[in-house]
Each structure stands twice: as C-alpha cells, then as structure tokens.
Enzyme design. Structure first.
Site, PDB file in Angstrom:
ATOM      1  N   GLY A 162       7.027  65.905  44.329  1.00 14.59           N
ATOM      2  CA  GLY A 162       8.366  65.679  43.801  1.00 14.59           C
ATOM      3  C   GLY A 162       9.394  65.767  44.902  1.00 14.59           C
ATOM      4  O   GLY A 162       9.150  66.317  45.975  1.00 14.59           O
ATOM      5  N   CYS A 163      10.571  65.214  44.640  1.00 12.76           N
ATOM      6  CA  CYS A 163      11.600  65.142  45.687  1.00 12.76           C
ATOM      7  C   CYS A 163      12.145  66.530  46.016  1.00 12.76           C
ATOM      8  O   CYS A 163      12.188  66.934  47.181  1.00 12.76           O
ATOM      9  CB  CYS A 163      12.700  64.167  45.294  1.00 12.76           C
ATOM     10  SG  CYS A 163      13.404  64.429  43.657  1.00 12.76           S
ATOM     11  N   PHE A 164      12.580  67.297  44.992  1.00 13.96           N
ATOM     12  CA  PHE A 164      13.042  68.665  45.245  1.00 13.96           C
ATOM     13  C   PHE A 164      11.921  69.478  45.892  1.00 13.96           C
ATOM     14  O   PHE A 164      12.139  70.237  46.831  1.00 13.96           O
ATOM     15  CB  PHE A 164      13.450  69.344  43.936  1.00 13.96           C
ATOM     16  CG  PHE A 164      14.874  69.107  43.528  1.00 13.96           C
ATOM     17  CD1 PHE A 164      15.918  69.244  44.426  1.00 13.96           C
ATOM     18  CD2 PHE A 164      15.183  68.780  42.210  1.00 13.96           C
ATOM     19  CE1 PHE A 164      17.243  69.050  44.028  1.00 13.96           C
ATOM     20  CE2 PHE A 164      16.499  68.590  41.801  1.00 13.96           C
ATOM     21  CZ  PHE A 164      17.524  68.720  42.714  1.00 13.96           C
ATOM     22  N   ALA A 165      10.702  69.311  45.350  1.00 14.31           N
ATOM     23  CA  ALA A 165       9.568  70.075  45.869  1.00 14.31           C
ATOM     24  C   ALA A 165       9.371  69.819  47.354  1.00 14.31           C
ATOM     25  O   ALA A 165       9.158  70.748  48.142  1.00 14.31           O
ATOM     26  CB  ALA A 165       8.308  69.724  45.082  1.00 14.31           C
TER      27      ALA A 165
ATOM     28  N   ALA B 105      11.556  68.877  49.652  1.00 17.67           N
ATOM     29  CA  ALA B 105      12.616  69.496  50.457  1.00 17.67           C
ATOM     30  C   ALA B 105      12.424  71.002  50.545  1.00 17.67           C
ATOM     31  O   ALA B 105      12.616  71.614  51.609  1.00 17.67           O
ATOM     32  CB  ALA B 105      13.989  69.160  49.875  1.00 17.67           C
TER      33      ALA B 105
END
Lengths: 316, 316, 316, 316
Positions: B131-134, B136
């Site tokens: 995932g994108c947040f994950a 980062a």
C-alpha cells in the site's frame, strides 16, 4: 554522444534541460556541464532537489568544451554571454531568451519552431528558441496563416502558469497572491507579439495574456469570428499536423493538464456560425522552452527528433 | 521482450502502469494489453487524454496471453479476478490491491517491498504490491526495526494526495471540498496498519492519516520520542539505504514535490533531545503503487531493476 | 466608538485588521487609522485591492490619537516602535508580534488567549497576542493541562498556510515551490514552543511544524500515547469549551477549511487503546492573529466579545 | 424582521444563503427556515460544517410560512416546486435557477440584475436571479449596450470555479481532474447566452466558457476589436457605475481573488488601437448567485440594498 553545456542551470528552464539531458541517449551525465555562477560548486541535487541521490553532477562556473550551448539566461543576458565568451567554430547554440528571435536584427539565427522551420534548423548552428506564449499561439494559427485563411480579427486569450515568470520571486508569483487567482497582464502589449507576427505574417491579433493558479502549462484560445468556411479551416489544421510528433489535434475540448510534463501540444477545434475557436495547450517549460530546445538540438545534430523527449505525463 | 496485461486500465494505477509500460524497454506498445471492462474498445488516448496522439493502443476486455498480469482492481476484486480467470503456469502476477498482502492468509505470495524482500521477489511468481501509506512508513522505519531500535512509541502523521482515494468521485475528492483543505480520517484505524506490522514486527505505532490538497504524493513524519542514541539511529538509516536505487537520505528537510512523478523515496532525519523525526516522501501512484509494481516486475523477470523507471520529475 | 491605529497596515495581519475594524460596530472607517511607512499616502484600495471602491481610507505615516494601537510589525520591531513613540496614558496596545509574549521578561503585559486569560485581558492595557501555531496547540491541550492529564509525551504535527510566513517573498512562499508541496521546517525547534510551555506548563512536547499548499489555516494534530482514561480526557475538553464563543468541539473529524475566514477554532477528538488524537483547526490570520486581536480589544474595552467577528466563512 | 425560506439548503447556493441570512439584520436565525429534503432533521452544522457550533438551526422538509422564498434547486426543479407548493399571496420569490429567466415565457417575473432593473425589482414579487456567467458578462457590457456602442464582434472568455458546477460530483469537479487544469466547455453554446442577449439586445457575442482550478470566482475578459472611440467607451462604463454599491471600476488590471467571498464586481479597462478589453470579476456564488439574491430581497422589501452584504473578503 555529444557534450552539452547549460548556461544558467539553476533556473527553471536550466533545471528542465538538466533533467532532460541527463536522460538523453546522446548526452547523459558524462556529456553534461551545468553552468551556474550563483551555484558553482554545489551538487545538482542541492540546487534541484528532485535530483538528490540520483546524480553526483555539480554545478560549475565554466562551460568547458561543449558541442552545444543552451543559453537559459534572462533576456538581454544571452547576447552579453555570447559577446563575453569565445566558442569554437563547430559549437552550436540554442538561445532560450528573446535576444535573438528578431531575425532581421540577428542574421545567421534560425527561429526554432520545428513545425515550420525544421529544414532550416537542421542546417543551422544558431537557433533562437521560441517564447512559450508564442509557441502555443503560433501552433494554433500556423496552418491558417499558411493557407491564407487568417485575414480577419483573431482574439487570443492565453493563461500561463507561474513558472512562466521565472524563479525570481515577485508579487504575482507569491503563493498568497497566485493561489486560486486569475488576472490579465500586459493586455495587448505582450513582448511575444513581435515573434508571432514574424512567423504568421500581418495578422489582426488581439492578445490578452493571463496569469493562472498553476505552475506549469499554457492554455490558449484563439477565436476567429469571420471564418466563413469552418470545415476548410478545421481541415487545414488537422491535415497540417497529421505527421507531427508533438502536435496532436484531439477529438474533444482538450484539458491543459494532459500535456503537462510532456513535449506535446494538444489542439482542439470548435466552430459555430462562422466563428472558429482553436484551443492549444503546451507545457510552458517543455514545448514552450526546454523540451523544444532539445527537439531543436536533436534536429541540429541529426539525432532522432524525439530522442530524450518521450516523457511520462504527470496527468493527475 | 515480455507481454504484460494491465487489468483495470482505466483507473489511476492502471493508467500509470500503461504510461510506464509503453515506455519500458522490455514491454512497449507491442507487449502491452490494456484490459478494462468499462472502456473496452476505446482508444487509450480517450481514456487517458495525455496519451492522445501518442499511441493507437485500445482497451480490450480480455487479457490475452501475457507473461505478467498487473491487477489494478478495487480491493476484493483482485482475488475474484484470479478465481474467475485461468492463467498459464508461467504467468507472473503483481496485485496492487490489499487482497494478498496478508501473507499468512495467502501462502505463495511475496510482499513486494524490494528494499526488504528483493531476493524473495526475484524468485516469486505472485507479488502483493505494498500500500502507498505502508510503503512510506515501512521505508522510514525499516532500518530501526531491523536493528532493534524500534521499541518505544512511534507517532506517524502521513498526508496523502487525492489520487490515493481512487478515481471514483466522493465527497472528499470533490474539488470544492479538497482544495486548500486538510483533514484526518480513519485516525488510529487505517487498514494499512496490518501490513506495516507484518513488515516491522510488533511496533507501538500510532498512525494518523490525513488528506491533503494535492493530487500526488505522500509526506509522512514518524516521530519517536524515546530514541536515546540519536546518532546510532540516524546512522542505521543512512547506512541501510546507501546502495538503494530509489531510497535517498537527503541532507535537508525534504520537500514532497521533489519525488512527485518519480519512483523515489526521499528521507530526512532530524533529532533533538532523544526524539527522532523521520520524514519520508513518495509519489503514492509510483513508489506507492505502479512504479513499485514495475520495479517488482523487473526483479521477477531479471531485468535491470531500474528499467523504465528513470522518470523526469515534474518538480514545479 | 473608539479610535484604533493599525501599525503595519500593508502586511497580512494589518490588512486583516483593517478589514475587520472597518466593519466593527465600535470602530468603523471614522475611527480607523492605517499606518504604513511603505504605503503612506496610498489609498487602502490600492494596498489591499479587495477594498477598492469600498472605502476611501488612505494609509498615513502617523498614528494620530488612538484609543488602541495594534502592532502588526515584524518580530523585534514592535518593541522598537513602542520605544520610539510616546502614547497617552489611556492608550491600550495589542502587539501581534512575539516581542512581549515572554511575560517574565515583559511585566505589565498579558498573554492574549481569551479562553484562559479572559479576566486578565479585561483589565489589561498591554496584550501580547498569541502566535498562530501557539493558539492552535494551546487550545488543543489547555483543558488537559488544567486537569493534570498532560503528563506523558505529546507529539504535535501542525501544518500551516503560506500567509503564516508573512508577505515578504521567500523561496518557500514562491508559488512554484509551495503549490502541491508539503515539508517540515524547524522540526523540534519552532519559536512558539516557549509561549506554549508558558501557558501549559512543563509538557513533554514534540512539535513538528509543516508548510502546506494553502494560503490560510492551521491544522494541528496532537497525539498523546499514554492517555489511559480516554473518556475523562475527552470529557475534560468538551466541558471546558462548552460556553466558549469561538472554540467548538465538533462531532466528526474536522476539516480545516470550515474555519477559514472565521475566528473559530474547531476541535475533533479520537481515542483508541489509550492514545488520544486531538485535532485543532484555526485560520492563522484570524483566530491565530488579527481576529484574536479584535477579540482581545473587545474584552479590553468592555465591548461584546464577539463584536465585529461574526464572519461568513468562505468554505468552498 | 421577515421570515425567509431557503429551498435546497444543502447545496452551494443554499449554503451561502443560509450563511448570509443568519447574519442579515432583517432575518437572522429566528426568521430562517432551511428546507432540504435530503437533509431534513439534520443540524445545519452537520450539513455545512463551518456553521458547527455557531447555530443550532436544523434543516426541515417544510417551508413554513415565509415572507420570501429562495429557490436554490436544480434547473427545472424550481418551476416544479412552485407548481407543487401553494404560497400565500404576499410571499415573494427569488429563483436562483434558470427556470424563469426567459421573461417572454414567464410573464410576471423580473430579471434580478439590480444595476439595470432596480426599480422593477423593487416592485416585483417574482425575481429570476441571473446566472453567474451572465452577471459577469452583462455587467461588463451593459454600459456599452445602453449607449449604442456594442455593434461589433465581442469575444468573451470567462473562466469559472468548480462551485459553478454544483455540489453533485462529476468528472470535471473531481480534484485529480481539476487541480492545476484549464479547459473550455460548451464553446459558443453556453445556456447563459440567451439571458445575456435578453439584457444586452442583439449583440455579436462569441462566448468561450472555461473551467479553472479554483473553487470560487469568475474572471471574464470581453474583447471588442472595433471600438474606434476607446475614450468614449471607457467613459461610458466608468460613469455608469460611479454610484453603484457593488460594481467598481478599478484603476489597474483587477485580480479575481479580490472579489472572492464578497458581493463585488471589479471591472478593469484596457484599450489599444481601437480594441477594448473589459475585465469583470465576481464571486460566482455571491454576486453571481446568493449575494445578488439577497441584494434583490433587500430591494423587494425596501431594506437598505447593502444590508447583510458588507462581507469581509478572504483575499489571501
């Protein structure tokens, strides 16, 4: 492989050229010299943080022994730089400033609009790269001028992003001013009118430039009330650009953001009751500056015209 | 050259994959199948207007005979697609949804964070793209977790662009809502927490997701109050990423826009009085989705890991 | 009716005060003196174009004989102005700079946070108006500090609009830099920490300031991991502000834009597993500066505390 | 004090009317009924979060017994609402939709442009509130039409914010689409042309509407190539609006943001070589909708025309 020197590497157009030439198959980091008096000695990644970690190139204060020089200096400074620096006979020059766009005053220079002057650019060693507004407007009107259809009034509104005003801070590039704001400026008095007339001939142009709340892009609308044969005009434009690599007539009303971060010009055509509206959109820093400069370099050196310019749009 | 099928080609991550794979040296237009049930038969340039005039590829409703399948479907739909479609034994799959990120529930799948699982990805035929947040947050904290320094509270604030919410319109991706606005959402309850814990282990994570007024990008700040040996922590992070192609520890406080439209993750480190702040910035659609998916494809097929990912930042 | 002098009328906070006081029932145009050395003699409508056509007030270089003086000067310049200008004994002063916020160093001054010091402000003739970040953070944490619940770590991330940096252009308020960008700055080292500690006492504050891509507003998240009795904390905050005219605990996760162009502070509360997140949102130029200054003036002169502050939000 | 019912209180123009009427000296909360079928029973502060904590008004599904009804419904729904609801004889109606702007088809209705029809509005019980684009363009051209100077081609480009498209999500009000984007739409075919011709007479209008990357505001440029006596034209416009409370001819090229969140129309005039450019800027939700509706109500009830409309601009 050739060696390229970017003079004025710390500004917007200089930065874009660095980004393009680092990835260019005929230049690359080994062939690139980034000249900046203000940033000499600094890493490129400090001057242009997107390049941090991706290259160890440094700015320098001397252009070395290049095959091509890109002048990304303020208007008036390009001619001074050429006067103060001696270049070897074989060196080619692309000037992104206004200094050499008046071809009458600057014999030996070619106007760098590939869609009109491709052959001349191929044989030239001095190219005056077009202005950003000029590129968008010329590409909209060129086919009509060439076919004698540009005889009536042409009212052009063109709205530009903040990078068109350069990196130097000013009131109207201040975030609090520009955000969600729109205004005209230099109405009927923009400096690009001269080069537009040089390309298009004696056109009854009424040009209103506007500042828009975005960083990159120009969206120009050219309205021509007295266009009695709309189909002929539309056909002239569509045919003219059928084979161009970067000018695309699109089937609907184009959205500016589709061309941002690319070298494309998208054109949209709408006619009604004898009035034609031509929309033309470019990225002011690419097709309107550094991208077109690389396209000119490719032509001057006989490279594939699209080398290094197959860019992924940012789109969203 | 391989053949790639993008399932869900009309969405944001599907569109980005199309853009990347069209220019990828091992795929290109000849190897690309754009599958979209909603847009089958339409030209790619109508679905993604930035590609108008640049390619005559069309969307289709069948994936053909690919070597790799990218699943760019809504969460829950990826597993259904795999259940409903039979793939040849050699076909590799990269799933951009959350469906297969829980590795306990999905044996045979590899978590596609190259910085941690590079070797496993090379040998895998099923990759669950992070995932994108994950991405980062994991990149910010991974070196500390690996060196046993992640024992205290970690407070993460991460602000994301509107494309993180997908192409389907909603109240909070409406322009009038989002413009110049900031808000938290799913405070302490974001679905990415599970995969973060799977990568980092049992961490006392307090994660506040925020919506920001921009389209692309994630800017995450991880604050760790009880970090007594700051120098050790900073050194662990800097050393860990020294050879990574897309993770760069920068020398100043990074600005998010420097990584937009690239596959880079920029990391900035500030410590004071036993508290460490780690900033990590990515483009949510590239390193946070489609760019990382291509990086995984490169690893899975033994291509140069950076093939097709040397992207020009939009920067301004 | 009283007479008010705004010193520094050409800046952001000066401009906001002019807008508020022109419409204030106890001041109005007749009572207003706009002092600006840089713009003396110019019409207000030239300096602040939104007022063009609405008032014929002009800037002047002398403050006349006011009942209240608002100092909207750069930090350091307020104390100099007071040293260089003699005010009649009855004149009250509201200083919007940091110069007099350290009350130990500035006896006779009151800190202008009405929610805590309302009575003291009523009797004061010298009010140090709080900083914008300080206002947002103090309002979030005040009820917990007052009830002894603020003993553990507090991690604050607060993102501010460009007007927080003043009207003077700089790199990070340049449109091309700020648009769609996010960055931290002065991590753990912001100058407002001192006044926050003065109000809240000895708190284990870890404060990360961020720059956001908007002009007005502050969105602060205060995360407190060790808050074992969440209900008690939430109740303390809700009860504390039940009667406050401008601090409202809202039932969902607040969106910053709802308070922009108003004097409101919206607070949102989310707790989970012993961790509390307090969101507080203000307009940095109003509740964070000029609006709060008028609120303080209202208290100092015994006017209705909300006079002239019932503002229509811009919302969209 | 009068009682006002806002029909369609959950939309943009309904929300703006609620904000204005809550603060209006002749209405206020006691006189206000917010009618919304979709939000009946909900607090106004839930529907319009900026009002959270500031009022305990609730939406309802019935309009009660008002003195004035504001119809903030989609086009076509206003006439249906009037057909389905019986109003007492004394009740006045202001319709913000297009339904009654065609005065030939709607006898008994008055077009609510105060600058032209002030006396008629005073005596009217049915006012069709002008469209937002129509207001901006009519105010630009009205003085020339009235003095017989509007005989040649008039090319109008007008760019509008996203709120002009209403609260219902659509592709072009999606944040990822609209952010930093510009496009034309309905070129030469916008529905407001009819009401513009009704006000101005038979004008050779060529109108290009554009979508801009902002939420509020319209910036219109009207270019008239054949304006041989520029001074006469400029003088006609300046003189015509000298006494108007909300139309101000400004001395420089106006910036749109100066009128945002106000009821003002700013006009700028530039002429050169027989071509005139008239810039006119309004807030599409205020002077272009709800503000003008309140101005009309003030006229209809004999209140001070500016009551409740002395709004603080958001400016930055």
């Amino acid at each position: 492989m050739i060696r390229a020197a970017v003079i004025g590497a710390a500004g917007y157009t200089g930065g874009e050229l660095i980004r393009l030439l680092l990835r260019h198959p005929n230049v690359g980091q080994a062939g690139l010299t980034a000249v900046s008096t203000s940033s000499a000695g600094r890493r490129i990644g400090e001057v242009h943080p997107d390049l941090s970690g991706s290259t160890d190139l440094r700015c320098t204060d001397h252009h070395g022994e290049p095959d091509v020089v890109f002048l990304c200096l303020g208007h008036g400074q390009s001619s001074r730089w050429l006067a103060e620096n001696t270049l070897a006979a074989h060196v080619r020059v692309v000037d992104l400033s206004t200094d050499h766009r008046d071809l009458t005053a600057n014999p030996g220079w070619t106007y760098g609009l590939p869609e009109k002057y491709r052959q001349a650019i191929r044989g030239s060693s001095r190219v005056a790269n077009p202005g950003c507004f000029a590129t968008a407007i010329e590409l909209a009107l060129l086919p009509l001028a060439e076919t004698g259809l540009l005889t009536g009034d042409v009212v052009v509104h063109a709205i530009t992003g903040s990078t068109g005003a350069g990196a130097q801070p000013s009131e109207t590039t201040h975030y609090a001013w520009r955000e969600s704001n729109v205004s005209t400026y230099k109405t009927f008095a923009h400096q690009h009118e001269a080069e537009i007339r040089q390309v298009l001939g004696d056109v009854r142009l009424h040009f209103v430039p506007l500042r828009g709340p975005f960083t990159r892009g120009i969206h120009a609308t050219s309205v021509i009330p007295g266009m009695h044969d709309l189909q002929q005009a539309i056909s002239a434009i569509t045919t003219r650009y059928a084979e161009e690599p970067y000018v695309h007539v699109v089937s609907n009303e184009p959205a500016m953001k589709a061309v941002v971060n690319t070298n494309n010009c998208h054109i949209g055509l709408t006619g009604s009751n004898g009035t034609l509206c031509i929309v033309s959109c470019i990225d002011n820093l690419l097709k309107g500056a550094s991208g077109q400069a690389v396209q000119n370099m490719n032509l001057m050196f006989g490279f594939d015209e699209t080398a290094g310019l197959n860019l992924k749009a940012s789109v969203y």
